[in-house]
Design a protein around this motif. Structure first.
Motif, PDB file in Angstrom:
ATOM      1  N   LEU A 206       0.825  -1.201   0.000  1.00 51.13           N
ATOM      2  CA  LEU A 206       0.000   0.000   0.000  1.00 51.13           C
ATOM      3  C   LEU A 206       0.865   1.260   0.000  1.00 51.13           C
ATOM      4  O   LEU A 206       0.579   2.237  -0.705  1.00 51.13           O
ATOM      5  CB  LEU A 206      -0.925   0.011   1.218  1.00 51.13           C
ATOM      6  CG  LEU A 206      -2.003  -1.072   1.291  1.00 51.13           C
ATOM      7  CD1 LEU A 206      -2.783  -0.949   2.585  1.00 51.13           C
ATOM      8  CD2 LEU A 206      -2.938  -0.992   0.093  1.00 51.13           C
ATOM      9  N   THR A 207       1.939   1.239   0.776  1.00 47.92           N
ATOM     10  CA  THR A 207       2.848   2.386   0.827  1.00 47.92           C
ATOM     11  C   THR A 207       3.499   2.624  -0.527  1.00 47.92           C
ATOM     12  O   THR A 207       3.585   3.772  -1.005  1.00 47.92           O
ATOM     13  CB  THR A 207       3.919   2.161   1.901  1.00 47.92           C
ATOM     14  OG1 THR A 207       3.289   2.036   3.180  1.00 47.92           O
ATOM     15  CG2 THR A 207       4.918   3.308   1.945  1.00 47.92           C
ATOM     16  N   ALA A 208       3.970   1.547  -1.155  1.00 49.92           N
ATOM     17  CA  ALA A 208       4.642   1.686  -2.454  1.00 49.92           C
ATOM     18  C   ALA A 208       3.692   2.227  -3.510  1.00 49.92           C
ATOM     19  O   ALA A 208       4.069   3.100  -4.308  1.00 49.92           O
ATOM     20  CB  ALA A 208       5.217   0.341  -2.883  1.00 49.92           C
ATOM     21  N   VAL A 209       2.467   1.733  -3.543  1.00 47.68           N
ATOM     22  CA  VAL A 209       1.499   2.196  -4.542  1.00 47.68           C
ATOM     23  C   VAL A 209       1.131   3.656  -4.290  1.00 47.68           C
ATOM     24  O   VAL A 209       1.071   4.464  -5.232  1.00 47.68           O
ATOM     25  CB  VAL A 209       0.238   1.316  -4.534  1.00 47.68           C
ATOM     26  CG1 VAL A 209      -0.837   1.890  -5.458  1.00 47.68           C
ATOM     27  CG2 VAL A 209       0.574  -0.109  -4.954  1.00 47.68           C
ATOM     28  N   GLY A 233       5.808  -7.145  -4.112  1.00 44.20           N
ATOM     29  CA  GLY A 233       5.720  -6.791  -5.524  1.00 44.20           C
ATOM     30  C   GLY A 233       4.476  -7.341  -6.184  1.00 44.20           C
ATOM     31  O   GLY A 233       3.832  -6.667  -7.004  1.00 44.20           O
ATOM     32  N   THR A 234       4.105  -8.573  -5.853  1.00 46.19           N
ATOM     33  CA  THR A 234       2.899  -9.183  -6.401  1.00 46.19           C
ATOM     34  C   THR A 234       1.665  -8.365  -6.044  1.00 46.19           C
ATOM     35  O   THR A 234       0.843  -8.024  -6.908  1.00 46.19           O
ATOM     36  CB  THR A 234       2.728 -10.618  -5.865  1.00 46.19           C
ATOM     37  OG1 THR A 234       3.854 -11.401  -6.239  1.00 46.19           O
ATOM     38  CG2 THR A 234       1.458 -11.263  -6.392  1.00 46.19           C
ATOM     39  N   ILE A 235       1.513  -8.046  -4.769  1.00 46.78           N
ATOM     40  CA  ILE A 235       0.336  -7.320  -4.289  1.00 46.78           C
ATOM     41  C   ILE A 235       0.294  -5.904  -4.852  1.00 46.78           C
ATOM     42  O   ILE A 235      -0.742  -5.422  -5.320  1.00 46.78           O
ATOM     43  CB  ILE A 235       0.323  -7.298  -2.750  1.00 46.78           C
ATOM     44  CG1 ILE A 235       0.159  -8.723  -2.203  1.00 46.78           C
ATOM     45  CG2 ILE A 235      -0.784  -6.393  -2.217  1.00 46.78           C
ATOM     46  CD1 ILE A 235       0.428  -8.852  -0.712  1.00 46.78           C
ATOM     47  N   ALA A 236       1.442  -5.223  -4.823  1.00 44.36           N
ATOM     48  CA  ALA A 236       1.486  -3.831  -5.259  1.00 44.36           C
ATOM     49  C   ALA A 236       1.186  -3.688  -6.746  1.00 44.36           C
ATOM     50  O   ALA A 236       0.377  -2.841  -7.153  1.00 44.36           O
ATOM     51  CB  ALA A 236       2.845  -3.228  -4.931  1.00 44.36           C
ATOM     52  N   LEU A 237       1.816  -4.507  -7.588  1.00 44.47           N
ATOM     53  CA  LEU A 237       1.615  -4.360  -9.028  1.00 44.47           C
ATOM     54  C   LEU A 237       0.242  -4.834  -9.469  1.00 44.47           C
ATOM     55  O   LEU A 237      -0.296  -4.327 -10.466  1.00 44.47           O
ATOM     56  CB  LEU A 237       2.724  -5.065  -9.810  1.00 44.47           C
ATOM     57  CG  LEU A 237       3.841  -4.105 -10.275  1.00 44.47           C
ATOM     58  CD1 LEU A 237       4.515  -3.418  -9.111  1.00 44.47           C
ATOM     59  CD2 LEU A 237       4.848  -4.830 -11.138  1.00 44.47           C
ATOM     60  N   CYS A 238      -0.336  -5.766  -8.757  1.00 43.54           N
ATOM     61  CA  CYS A 238      -1.696  -6.191  -9.065  1.00 43.54           C
ATOM     62  C   CYS A 238      -2.647  -5.001  -8.937  1.00 43.54           C
ATOM     63  O   CYS A 238      -3.490  -4.768  -9.812  1.00 43.54           O
ATOM     64  CB  CYS A 238      -2.116  -7.317  -8.127  1.00 43.54           C
ATOM     65  SG  CYS A 238      -3.622  -8.189  -8.638  1.00 43.54           S
ATOM     66  N   ALA A 239      -2.500  -4.229  -7.864  1.00 43.88           N
ATOM     67  CA  ALA A 239      -3.356  -3.057  -7.661  1.00 43.88           C
ATOM     68  C   ALA A 239      -2.974  -1.908  -8.583  1.00 43.88           C
ATOM     69  O   ALA A 239      -3.820  -1.325  -9.262  1.00 43.88           O
ATOM     70  CB  ALA A 239      -3.278  -2.615  -6.199  1.00 43.88           C
ATOM     71  N   ALA A 240      -1.687  -1.581  -8.621  1.00 46.43           N
ATOM     72  CA  ALA A 240      -1.237  -0.404  -9.376  1.00 46.43           C
ATOM     73  C   ALA A 240      -1.516  -0.526 -10.866  1.00 46.43           C
ATOM     74  O   ALA A 240      -1.758   0.477 -11.547  1.00 46.43           O
ATOM     75  CB  ALA A 240       0.248  -0.180  -9.136  1.00 46.43           C
ATOM     76  N   SER A 241      -1.508  -1.744 -11.390  1.00 47.64           N
ATOM     77  CA  SER A 241      -1.758  -1.937 -12.814  1.00 47.64           C
ATOM     78  C   SER A 241      -3.185  -1.561 -13.206  1.00 47.64           C
ATOM     79  O   SER A 241      -3.481  -1.373 -14.388  1.00 47.64           O
ATOM     80  CB  SER A 241      -1.487  -3.389 -13.203  1.00 47.64           C
ATOM     81  OG  SER A 241      -2.427  -4.263 -12.598  1.00 47.64           O
ATOM     82  N   ILE A 246      -1.347   5.596 -12.569  1.00 47.40           N
ATOM     83  CA  ILE A 246      -0.021   4.978 -12.521  1.00 47.40           C
ATOM     84  C   ILE A 246       0.473   4.697 -13.944  1.00 47.40           C
ATOM     85  O   ILE A 246      -0.210   4.047 -14.733  1.00 47.40           O
ATOM     86  CB  ILE A 246      -0.070   3.654 -11.733  1.00 47.40           C
ATOM     87  CG1 ILE A 246      -0.573   3.903 -10.303  1.00 47.40           C
ATOM     88  CG2 ILE A 246       1.293   2.982 -11.713  1.00 47.40           C
ATOM     89  CD1 ILE A 246       0.331   4.743  -9.451  1.00 47.40           C
ATOM     90  N   ALA A 247       1.661   5.185 -14.261  1.00 48.47           N
ATOM     91  CA  ALA A 247       2.252   4.924 -15.569  1.00 48.47           C
ATOM     92  C   ALA A 247       2.568   3.438 -15.707  1.00 48.47           C
ATOM     93  O   ALA A 247       3.189   2.839 -14.831  1.00 48.47           O
ATOM     94  CB  ALA A 247       3.521   5.753 -15.744  1.00 48.47           C
ATOM     95  N   GLN A 248       2.129   2.863 -16.808  1.00 48.20           N
ATOM     96  CA  GLN A 248       2.369   1.435 -17.077  1.00 48.20           C
ATOM     97  C   GLN A 248       3.705   1.323 -17.819  1.00 48.20           C
ATOM     98  O   GLN A 248       3.760   1.082 -19.027  1.00 48.20           O
ATOM     99  CB  GLN A 248       1.224   0.855 -17.890  1.00 48.20           C
ATOM    100  CG  GLN A 248      -0.148   1.098 -17.265  1.00 48.20           C
ATOM    101  CD  GLN A 248      -0.331   0.435 -15.909  1.00 48.20           C
ATOM    102  OE1 GLN A 248      -0.246  -0.785 -15.783  1.00 48.20           O
ATOM    103  NE2 GLN A 248      -0.594   1.229 -14.888  1.00 48.20           N
ATOM    104  N   ASP A 249       4.783   1.515 -17.084  1.00 48.61           N
ATOM    105  CA  ASP A 249       6.101   1.737 -17.691  1.00 48.61           C
ATOM    106  C   ASP A 249       7.129   0.662 -17.351  1.00 48.61           C
ATOM    107  O   ASP A 249       8.332   0.942 -17.296  1.00 48.61           O
ATOM    108  CB  ASP A 249       6.635   3.111 -17.255  1.00 48.61           C
ATOM    109  CG  ASP A 249       6.798   3.233 -15.738  1.00 48.61           C
ATOM    110  OD1 ASP A 249       6.403   2.293 -15.013  1.00 48.61           O
ATOM    111  OD2 ASP A 249       7.332   4.264 -15.281  1.00 48.61           O
TER     112      ASP A 249
END
Length: 280
Positions: A206-209, A233-241, A246-249
């Protein structure tokens, strides 16, 4: 969503519980790295985090009853068709000798508050109703992590995806929104090494996102925490994507370098499409 979270898993797997000096040197986001002490973890290969998320997604796409029995059956099926490393020793032992979901449910001890239920909960966040998200996350968590903290961590991970997918507010306010549903501790920013408890991985994610502007920055931040960073990383990128903010970069090297066997990148991309069509 599944492709991005698998990249977070596979990239983080090269750094899981590695020494801070190793993380500082090689966390460049330029390519996958070989784990310094676990040669069996191949660069670009995802772990149990993604395999179990995949099983959850397959049940969601198929529709029908959402039950412990059906989910357990899918967990066993996903493992049997594509056995891989990454599971805890104890759960690996159950899977090695379980051939049906009933076998798994009969023998597994669900008294854990570690991250196993949270790491796979992301796809549940696509559901339209918050109460459904909370209930679905609780049911799947109860199979292996039937404890208050184990269940709450899974619910928080699913809520993060729900918030981003349904565009409920700015990503900077994600932790506060989760805290409004689960308790004030979820709004506290994470600092330092991430331990094995599920709530640790989710709070770090949550902090990273909430503080990142693109997937590359978010994943680098997840790994820089050190500790159980493949789960973060799994949890953060699942949400951020799922957030338009969020830039998909992600670098091409991480996309093309993700494993692409029978249940690899192309299969995940196809399942992503089916998921998003189901919950459009």
């Amino acid at each position: 969503m599944l492709v991005e979270s698998a990249i977070g898993d596979a990239y983080g797997a090269g750094f899981e519980y590695a020494e801070p000096e190793f993380v500082a040197r090689y966390n460049t986001m330029r390519d996958y790295v070989q784990h310094p002490t676990h040669p069996g973890i191949r660069p670009g290969a995802y772990t149990d985090d993604t395999q179990m998320s995949l099983a959850i997604a397959e049940v969601l796409v198929a529709g029908g009853e959402w039950s412990r029995e059906r989910l357990a059956e899918q967990f066993v099926l996903a493992f049997r068709r594509d056995e891989r490393v990454g599971y805890s020793r104890r759960f690996q032992a159950f899977l090695d000798t379980a051939y049906t979901g009933a076998d798994l449910l009969r023998r597994v001890d669900p008294a854990s508050d570690k991250s196993g239920a949270a790491m796979r909960a992301g796809p549940i966040g696509l559901l339209a109703d918050v109460d459904d998200v909370l209930n679905h996350a609780r049911v799947q968590a109860s199979i292996t992590h039937d404890t208050p903290l184990g269940i709450e961590a899974a619910q928080a991970a699913a809520l993060a995806v729900h918030y981003c997918h349904h565009r409920l507010g700015p990503v900077a306010e994600l932790p506060a929104w989760v805290a409004g549903r689960l308790g004030p501790e979820w709004a506290r920013p994470w600092q330092g090494k991430v331990g094995a408890k599920g709530w640790m991985s989710v709070r770090a994610a949550l902090t990273a996102v909430a503080t990142g502007s693109g997937l590359t920055e978010i994943l680098r931040t997840c790994v820089a925490f050190t500790g159980d960073v493949d789960t973060v990383g799994t949890i953060a990128l699942c949400a951020a994507s799922r957030s338009p903010e969020i830039a998909q970069d992600l670098p091409d090297a991480l996309i093309t370098g993700l494993e692409n066997g029978a249940f690899g990148r192309d299969y995940l991309r196809e399942l992503d499409t089916r998921l998003l069509e189901t919950f459009a």
